[in-house]
Write an enzyme that holds these catalytic residues in place. Structure first.
Site, short mmCIF file in Angstrom:
data_model
loop_
_atom_site.label_atom_id
_atom_site.label_comp_id
_atom_site.label_asym_id
_atom_site.label_seq_id
_atom_site.Cartn_x
_atom_site.Cartn_y
_atom_site.Cartn_z
N ASP A 1 -7.92 -5.57 0.12
CA ASP A 1 -8.56 -6.26 -0.86
C ASP A 1 -8.08 -7.85 -0.75
O ASP A 1 -8.48 -8.64 -1.40
CB ASP A 1 -7.78 -5.76 -2.27
CG ASP A 1 -8.47 -4.56 -2.34
OD1 ASP A 1 -9.75 -4.23 -2.18
OD2 ASP A 1 -7.76 -3.66 -3.20
N HIS B 1 0.87 -1.10 0.01
CA HIS B 1 0.08 0.00 0.03
C HIS B 1 0.84 1.22 -0.03
O HIS B 1 1.94 1.24 0.68
CB HIS B 1 -0.90 -0.02 1.09
CG HIS B 1 -2.09 1.07 1.25
ND1 HIS B 1 -2.12 2.36 1.48
CD2 HIS B 1 -3.31 0.72 0.70
CE1 HIS B 1 -3.15 2.78 1.18
NE2 HIS B 1 -3.77 1.83 0.60
N1 ACO Z 1 4.32 -7.74 -4.85
C1 ACO Z 1 5.52 -7.85 -4.93
N2 ACO Z 1 6.33 -6.43 -4.88
C2 ACO Z 1 5.82 -5.47 -4.45
C3 ACO Z 1 4.42 -5.47 -4.39
C4 ACO Z 1 3.81 -6.62 -4.51
N3 ACO Z 1 2.31 -6.65 -4.30
N4 ACO Z 1 3.99 -4.02 -4.13
C5 ACO Z 1 5.09 -3.19 -4.01
N5 ACO Z 1 6.20 -4.13 -4.34
C6 ACO Z 1 7.50 -3.81 -4.28
C7 ACO Z 1 7.97 -2.81 -5.60
O1 ACO Z 1 8.28 -3.77 -6.77
C8 ACO Z 1 8.90 -1.98 -5.19
O2 ACO Z 1 10.04 -2.57 -5.31
P1 ACO Z 1 11.62 -1.89 -5.38
O3 ACO Z 1 11.68 -0.90 -4.51
O4 ACO Z 1 12.59 -3.18 -5.21
O5 ACO Z 1 11.40 -1.51 -6.63
C9 ACO Z 1 8.78 -1.73 -3.84
O6 ACO Z 1 7.89 -2.79 -3.26
C10 ACO Z 1 7.81 -0.46 -3.38
O7 ACO Z 1 6.58 -0.56 -4.61
P2 ACO Z 1 6.05 0.66 -5.23
O8 ACO Z 1 5.41 0.08 -6.54
O9 ACO Z 1 7.06 1.72 -5.42
O10 ACO Z 1 5.06 1.26 -4.00
P3 ACO Z 1 3.87 2.18 -4.37
O11 ACO Z 1 3.74 2.70 -3.01
O12 ACO Z 1 3.98 2.97 -5.42
O13 ACO Z 1 2.61 0.98 -4.84
C11 ACO Z 1 1.00 -0.32 -4.66
C12 ACO Z 1 1.81 0.39 -3.91
C13 ACO Z 1 0.56 0.01 -6.02
C14 ACO Z 1 -0.50 -0.44 -3.74
C15 ACO Z 1 1.72 -1.66 -4.83
O14 ACO Z 1 1.97 -2.00 -3.64
C16 ACO Z 1 0.90 -2.90 -5.61
O15 ACO Z 1 1.10 -2.74 -6.98
N6 ACO Z 1 0.16 -3.75 -4.92
C17 ACO Z 1 -0.61 -4.61 -5.77
C18 ACO Z 1 -1.93 -4.16 -6.15
C19 ACO Z 1 -2.89 -4.03 -4.86
O16 ACO Z 1 -3.00 -4.85 -3.99
N7 ACO Z 1 -3.45 -2.86 -4.87
C20 ACO Z 1 -4.45 -2.45 -3.85
C21 ACO Z 1 -4.09 -1.18 -2.97
S1 ACO Z 1 -5.20 -0.80 -2.07
C22 ACO Z 1 -6.46 -0.18 -2.51
O17 ACO Z 1 -6.39 0.43 -3.53
C23 ACO Z 1 -7.70 -0.30 -1.74
#
Ligand code: ACO
Length: 430
Positions: free
Chosen positions: A365, A307
């Site tokens: 979720d 998140h």
């Molecule tokens: N699985 C594996 N790796 C992940 C995940 C994941 N679900 N989420 C983040 N990471 C990793 C990224 O690859 C990144 O790694 P790096 O630093 O080595 O490049 C690091 O963690 C940070 O991730 P970001 O994408 O920069 O974090 P951001 O805050 O931009 O993204 C997000 C948050 C979009 C929710 C992301 O965690 C994601 O895509 N999760 C899966 C989708 C999801 O469940 N979304 C629901 C969100 S809650 C809602 O909307 C109600």
């Protein structure tokens, strides 16, 4: 918001003093509104990771402590003691209602649950196999064509009527989108049922036989609505605010919010999460998927994990997990393979160095899809249910913005990295 503190910024030798604003809770905020005028520079923050786009009195999140408050009230207390329509009142008007205020609000909402009869024809224009979110974006946008008398945003009364209409009609529209997609007749709302029970009735009743809504399931549905009701300046809420900042009518703004919510990185994650859990299928395949999630060359992400704001745990996920156990118990669903995969995946991921170091925890979720599936909803309805729950949050944030005399059209700046100025070359000379 006191602004007695300030920060000094040196821009190419010129000292600029910037006020620091102190919120009720959360980190201080550097006020850069006059920066461009004083120093001729913009700030650069794609994804708004360090930027507050507005001030707001509605919702507060502490991502490190895993806290979420609506108007100051912790989400755990509201999920346990309140109910969705009371939460709607709280979000919209700022305070918990008295008994009379609650009764009046309930009457106002139930009076608006039916949609204009002509909207039925509008639904029928969509392909049967359309995703219910596609239908919802279209139908909610089209509400501005059906409810002209509440589109003048300068009139507080019209704003109020539009708000109540949206909260009242979104369950009807979501249920109609579902019924249309499965070829069943639309079921009219029943105002003797509470908000959640009415939604379940509109989704699952058929004219051929009576349908009894289980009050415990209605309670679980209500809790899902409450947990999703608002979440401060997330992508869809910011979309609603940005659309509304131009003076667009509330129906168009909420349709924009629904479109944004649909994305798999946002509200679409609940559908994507359940599909992922089903694809994993059995507990022994979890390590394979954990490895894929960690592989930099693989775009796969564990849906329902991570998140932007919560870097400890998502308090909504905790309540949702308890709810999942309760609902499956109630429905007599034991040894549900999806739930088993979910629980084991959570356990492994929470111990895995990659997820621990990146502070990736299950979000709301992760468990909501399991509950909704057990209730009988297809995955395509998960995001529409999120959208109808979030409508009150969007509309509260929109109303707050429109009512603010300092409201300006949202207009971000950019760091231009394209071609430098150049002269046009005639076609024959290229
Ligand atoms: N699985 C594996 N790796 C992940 C995940 C994941 N679900 N989420 C983040 N990471 C990793 C990224 O690859 C990144 O790694 P790096 O630093 O080595 O490049 C690091 O963690 C940070 O991730 P970001 O994408 O920069 O974090 P951001 O805050 O931009 O993204 C997000 C948050 C979009 C929710 C992301 O965690 C994601 O895509 N999760 C899966 C989708 C999801 O469940 N979304 C629901 C969100 S809650 C809602 O909307 C109600």
């Amino acid at each position: 918001m006191a602004d007695s503190k300030s920060a000094k910024l040196l821009v190419e030798g010129k000292e600029i003093e910037l006020p620091i604003l102190s919120p009720t809770a959360g980190p201080d905020v550097l006020d850069i509104r006059k920066l461009y005028g004083q120093a001729d520079v913009f700030t650069y923050d794609p994804g708004f990771t360090s930027t507050a786009s507005c001030d707001s009195t509605i919702t507060y999140i502490d991502g490190d402590k895993g806290e979420l408050w609506y108007r100051g009230y912790p989400i755990e207390q509201l999920a346990a003691k309140s109910h969705y329509l009371e939460v709607c009142y709280l979000l919209l008007y700022g305070e918990l209602p008295t008994e009379d205020q609650m009764k009046d609000f309930e009457t106002r909402v139930t009076r608006h649950t039916m949609v204009h009869e002509q909207m039925h024809n509008f639904f029928r224009g969509f392909r049967r196999d359309a995703h219910p979110m596609a239908t919802m974006v279209g139908v909610v946008g089209a509400m501005s064509a059906f409810y002209h008398d509440s589109t003048d945003i300068s009139d507080p009364l019209q704003r109020e009527i539009a708000s109540v209409r949206l909260i009242a009609k979104l369950p009807t529209i979501a249920a109609m989108a579902y019924k249309y997609s499965i070829g069943q007749p639309f079921v009219y709302p029943r105002n003797d049922l509470d908000y959640a029970a009415n939604f379940l009735h509109m989704c699952f009743a058929v004219p051929a036989e009576p349908y009894h809504v289980d009050p415990a399931l209605a309670r679980a549905m209500d809790r899902i609505f409450t947990l999703h009701a608002d979440h401060e300046q997330n992508a869809s809420t910011s979309t609603v605010r940005l659309a509304g900042s131009s003076g667009a009518n509330p129906f168009a703004c909420i349709a924009a919010g629904i479109a944004c919510l649909w994305g798999p990185a946002h509200g679409g994650a609940n559908q994507a999460c359940l599909e992922m859990l089903r694809e994993i299928g059995t507990v022994d395949r979890i390590p394979e998927y954990i490895a894929k999630a960690k592989d930099k060359n693989d775009p796969f992400r564990l849906m329902g994990f991570g998140h932007r704001v919560y870097k400890n745990f998502d308090p909504r996920a905790k309540v949702m997990k308890e709810s999942a156990d309760e609902v499956l118990d109630l429905l007599g669903v034991h040894n549900n393979p999806t739930l088993q995969v979910a629980k084991e995946l959570e356990r492994i991921a929470l111990e895995d160095e990659y997820f621990v170091s990146k502070k990736l925890y299950p979000n709301v979720d992760f468990y909501s899809g399991i509950i909704l599936e057990a209730m009988g909803f297809p995955t395509s309805m998960f995001t529409p249910i999120f959208a109808l729950s979030r409508t009150v949050g969007w509309i509260s944030q929109w109303k707050e913005m429109i009512g603010d005399p300092q409201n300006k059209i949202g207009r971000p700046r950019q760091l231009y990295v394209g071609a430098d100025k150049r002269d046009y070359v005639d076609l024959g000379k290229r």
